[in-house]
Design a protein around this motif. Sequence first.
Motif, PDB file in Angstrom:
ATOM      1  N   TRP A   1       0.846  -1.201   0.000  1.00 43.99           N
ATOM      2  CA  TRP A   1       0.000   0.000   0.000  1.00 43.99           C
ATOM      3  C   TRP A   1       0.875   1.242   0.000  1.00 43.99           C
ATOM      4  CZ3 TRP A   1       0.624  -3.355   3.949  1.00 43.99           C
ATOM      5  CH2 TRP A   1       0.724  -2.900   5.251  1.00 43.99           C
ATOM      6  N   ASP A   2       0.815   2.123   0.974  1.00 44.92           N
ATOM      7  CA  ASP A   2       1.507   3.424   0.883  1.00 44.92           C
ATOM      8  C   ASP A   2       2.923   3.272   0.324  1.00 44.92           C
ATOM      9  OD1 ASP A   2      -0.752   4.030   2.285  1.00 44.92           O
ATOM     10  OD2 ASP A   2       0.260   5.150   3.855  1.00 44.92           O
TER      11      ASP A   2
ATOM     12  N   LEU B   1       4.834   0.308   2.346  1.00 46.07           N
ATOM     13  CA  LEU B   1       4.350  -0.472   3.482  1.00 46.07           C
ATOM     14  C   LEU B   1       3.871  -1.794   2.922  1.00 46.07           C
ATOM     15  CD1 LEU B   1       2.388   2.166   5.582  1.00 46.07           C
ATOM     16  CD2 LEU B   1       4.837   1.627   5.524  1.00 46.07           C
TER      17      LEU B   1
ATOM     18  N   HIS C   1      -2.270  -3.053   8.674  1.00 43.76           N
ATOM     19  CA  HIS C   1      -1.660  -1.910   9.378  1.00 43.76           C
ATOM     20  C   HIS C   1      -0.990  -2.335  10.690  1.00 43.76           C
ATOM     21  CE1 HIS C   1      -3.864   0.661   6.601  1.00 43.76           C
ATOM     22  NE2 HIS C   1      -4.919  -0.069   6.856  1.00 43.76           N
TER      23      HIS C   1
ATOM     24  N   TRP D   1       4.904   2.785   9.761  1.00 41.89           N
ATOM     25  CA  TRP D   1       3.964   3.384   8.825  1.00 41.89           C
ATOM     26  C   TRP D   1       4.689   4.372   7.924  1.00 41.89           C
ATOM     27  CZ3 TRP D   1      -0.795   4.378  12.548  1.00 41.89           C
ATOM     28  CH2 TRP D   1      -1.375   3.142  12.853  1.00 41.89           C
ATOM     29  N   ALA D   2       3.918   5.131   7.135  1.00 37.73           N
ATOM     30  CA  ALA D   2       4.476   5.793   5.956  1.00 37.73           C
ATOM     31  C   ALA D   2       5.522   6.860   6.257  1.00 37.73           C
ATOM     32  CB  ALA D   2       3.373   6.402   5.135  1.00 37.73           C
TER      33      ALA D   2
ATOM     34  N   ARG E   1       2.155  11.457  12.075  1.00 38.79           N
ATOM     35  CA  ARG E   1       2.845  10.470  11.238  1.00 38.79           C
ATOM     36  C   ARG E   1       3.132  10.982   9.823  1.00 38.79           C
ATOM     37  NH1 ARG E   1      -2.508   7.630  11.873  1.00 38.79           N
ATOM     38  NH2 ARG E   1      -3.646   7.874   9.937  1.00 38.79           N
ATOM     39  N   ASP E   2       3.682  10.106   9.018  1.00 38.17           N
ATOM     40  CA  ASP E   2       3.875  10.299   7.579  1.00 38.17           C
ATOM     41  C   ASP E   2       4.842  11.443   7.257  1.00 38.17           C
ATOM     42  OD1 ASP E   2       1.955   8.352   7.631  1.00 38.17           O
ATOM     43  OD2 ASP E   2       0.448   9.438   6.486  1.00 38.17           O
TER      44      ASP E   2
ATOM     45  N   GLU F   1       1.604  14.466   8.944  1.00 39.96           N
ATOM     46  CA  GLU F   1       0.163  14.480   9.251  1.00 39.96           C
ATOM     47  C   GLU F   1      -0.013  14.589  10.762  1.00 39.96           C
ATOM     48  OE1 GLU F   1      -1.801  10.797   8.220  1.00 39.96           O
ATOM     49  OE2 GLU F   1      -3.668  11.406   9.171  1.00 39.96           O
TER      50      GLU F   1
ATOM     51  N   GLU G   1      -3.705  13.011   5.322  1.00 38.64           N
ATOM     52  CA  GLU G   1      -2.670  11.979   5.313  1.00 38.64           C
ATOM     53  C   GLU G   1      -1.606  12.238   4.255  1.00 38.64           C
ATOM     54  OE1 GLU G   1      -3.944   8.524   7.319  1.00 38.64           O
ATOM     55  OE2 GLU G   1      -5.326   8.167   5.653  1.00 38.64           O
ATOM     56  N   ARG G   2      -0.417  11.810   4.594  1.00 38.74           N
ATOM     57  CA  ARG G   2       0.725  11.817   3.677  1.00 38.74           C
ATOM     58  C   ARG G   2       0.896  13.168   2.959  1.00 38.74           C
ATOM     59  NH1 ARG G   2       1.779   7.054   0.099  1.00 38.74           N
ATOM     60  NH2 ARG G   2       3.882   7.659   0.657  1.00 38.74           N
TER      61      ARG G   2
ATOM     62  N   TYR H   1      -6.176   4.421  -3.067  1.00 41.77           N
ATOM     63  CA  TYR H   1      -5.962   5.345  -1.948  1.00 41.77           C
ATOM     64  C   TYR H   1      -4.470   5.685  -1.872  1.00 41.77           C
ATOM     65  CZ  TYR H   1      -6.461   7.730   2.459  1.00 41.77           C
ATOM     66  OH  TYR H   1      -6.462   8.708   3.415  1.00 41.77           O
ATOM     67  N   SER H   2      -4.179   6.684  -1.018  1.00 45.50           N
ATOM     68  CA  SER H   2      -2.805   7.063  -0.691  1.00 45.50           C
ATOM     69  C   SER H   2      -2.055   7.547  -1.929  1.00 45.50           C
ATOM     70  CB  SER H   2      -2.083   5.887  -0.026  1.00 45.50           C
ATOM     71  OG  SER H   2      -1.108   6.373   0.857  1.00 45.50           O
TER      72      SER H   2
HETATM   73  C1  FRU Z   1      -2.608   5.994   4.721  1.00 40.52           C
HETATM   74  C2  FRU Z   1      -2.173   5.602   6.119  1.00 40.52           C
HETATM   75  C3  FRU Z   1      -0.957   6.406   6.522  1.00 40.52           C
HETATM   76  C4  FRU Z   1      -0.275   5.493   7.504  1.00 40.52           C
HETATM   77  C5  FRU Z   1      -0.554   4.138   6.901  1.00 40.52           C
HETATM   78  C6  FRU Z   1      -0.653   3.016   7.897  1.00 40.52           C
HETATM   79  O1  FRU Z   1      -2.824   4.945   3.855  1.00 40.52           O
HETATM   80  O2  FRU Z   1      -3.211   5.802   7.039  1.00 40.52           O
HETATM   81  O3  FRU Z   1      -1.291   7.660   7.060  1.00 40.52           O
HETATM   82  O4  FRU Z   1       1.072   5.807   7.612  1.00 40.52           O
HETATM   83  O5  FRU Z   1      -1.761   4.246   6.191  1.00 40.52           O
HETATM   84  O6  FRU Z   1      -0.808   1.795   7.251  1.00 40.52           O
END
Ligand code: FRU
Length: 436
Positions: free
Chosen positions: A52-53, A76, A88, A120-121, A199-200, A217, A272-273, A337-338
């Motif tokens: 994902w991210d 991730l 997650h 995480w990211a 985060r991020d 974020e 986010e991010r 997403y992301s």
């Molecule tokens: C967005 C998110 C990020 C986080 C990650 C955790 O996809 O919520 O903000 O770092 O996923 O899996």
Amino acid sequence: MNDQSPGDGAPGFRARAGWTREQAAGIERTAATTAPVFYQPETDQMPHLHIWDTWFLRERDGTLAEVDGYRVCFSLTAPSDLLPGKRHDVAAIRVFYSADGREWHDGGAVFADALGQRQWAGSALYDDGDVYLFYTAAGTDGAEELTYTQRIVGASGGTVDTDDGFDLRGPWTHHELLSPDGERYEREAQSRAMIYTFRDPWFFEDPETGETWLLFEANSPVPEGSDACGGDASQQEFNGSVGIARSPTGDPLDWQLEEPLLDAVGVNQELERPHIVSQDGLYYLFVSSHLHTFGPGLSGYDALYGFVAEELRGDYVPLNGSGLVATNPANAPFQAYSWMAFPHDGEVLVQNFFNYFDFAGDTLDEIAHLPESEQMRRFGGTLAPTLRLTVSGAGTEIIGKLGHWEIPMAGESLPPTERELLARAQADGERGGYGR
Ligand code: FRU
């Protein structure tokens, strides 16, 4: 397009700029902001993983790095036999590399000893041969139960060796860089909402000033009894912000918290991010957010949202009036997403991950009610097709897409869009006497 110009932004709660409820009330799918339907890739490049991210190894000035001819990205990841909703809780960062920006290879887990219960990211810097990885340490080290505390960490010591293929290696040293101060940035204990964020981290060198920044974020603390949102406590819980820290010396491991760049009190809980694309002397600030994190009385989508300002710490104005830049089509509202935008060949390309592509329920929470086999089948867990955007002033438009995992190499021209091909075919037809 819209009639707002950079400079007409609204003030935030703790930040200079804000995303207001009036602006967000205008969020609506349009042709310019809706991605085409994404289909499953013909082959899954990483069948052993949920991915994902994702973020690219970039130079200090933001250019996507090419290390001895390799594009490099970090994602991730979790094993693909895990229920996607659980990913997650076990997320680990892996590195991928490609010699052509299309076919990618798994370079393995980056860390054996990262901080946090899971990672995480983040973002990654290629600084004259040194690799720095910024990431979120989620959870308390050593705790048995999963916790949701978050810290921003920088790992130094990485180098790439391409003598025999591609090898990113340490030894890494993990430095805790930032944690919330409780004033500008909410601590977990202050949070009144169901989701908490700090985060991020995303590295950014300002092209105008040469200064070095880390975006992230966060949430803006809104004390109980505050008159924010007309005193409406149910709105105040939604307090997402884009945080920023400055490195006084340019040292990627030395950061000081500053006031947030933008906040969305009463509007949205998760920005986010956050990341920036500089173009035409303007600062385009992008965030991803979810349908379910908008405050009461507002409705948005899982989407890429954006803002533009004339300076890094300027008066950000939502792009396209509402902030909506790219969302999924109504019949596949959770297909991706992301989103992460970067400039290429006069356009802005946006990589994103292939999420629940075969699901049109009202919220993602409903996924958990499906049989596990269906949750697995409907989840993409790989990179989605890369979107193509044009960005000008305070307006943006989706003009097409590339393939899954397609990230053109430096200097590579983009192919004509479908629209350009159609226009050409029509012009050819007209010249040949068939045009009608
Ligand atoms: C967005 C998110 C990020 C986080 C990650 C955790 O996809 O919520 O903000 O770092 O996923 O899996």
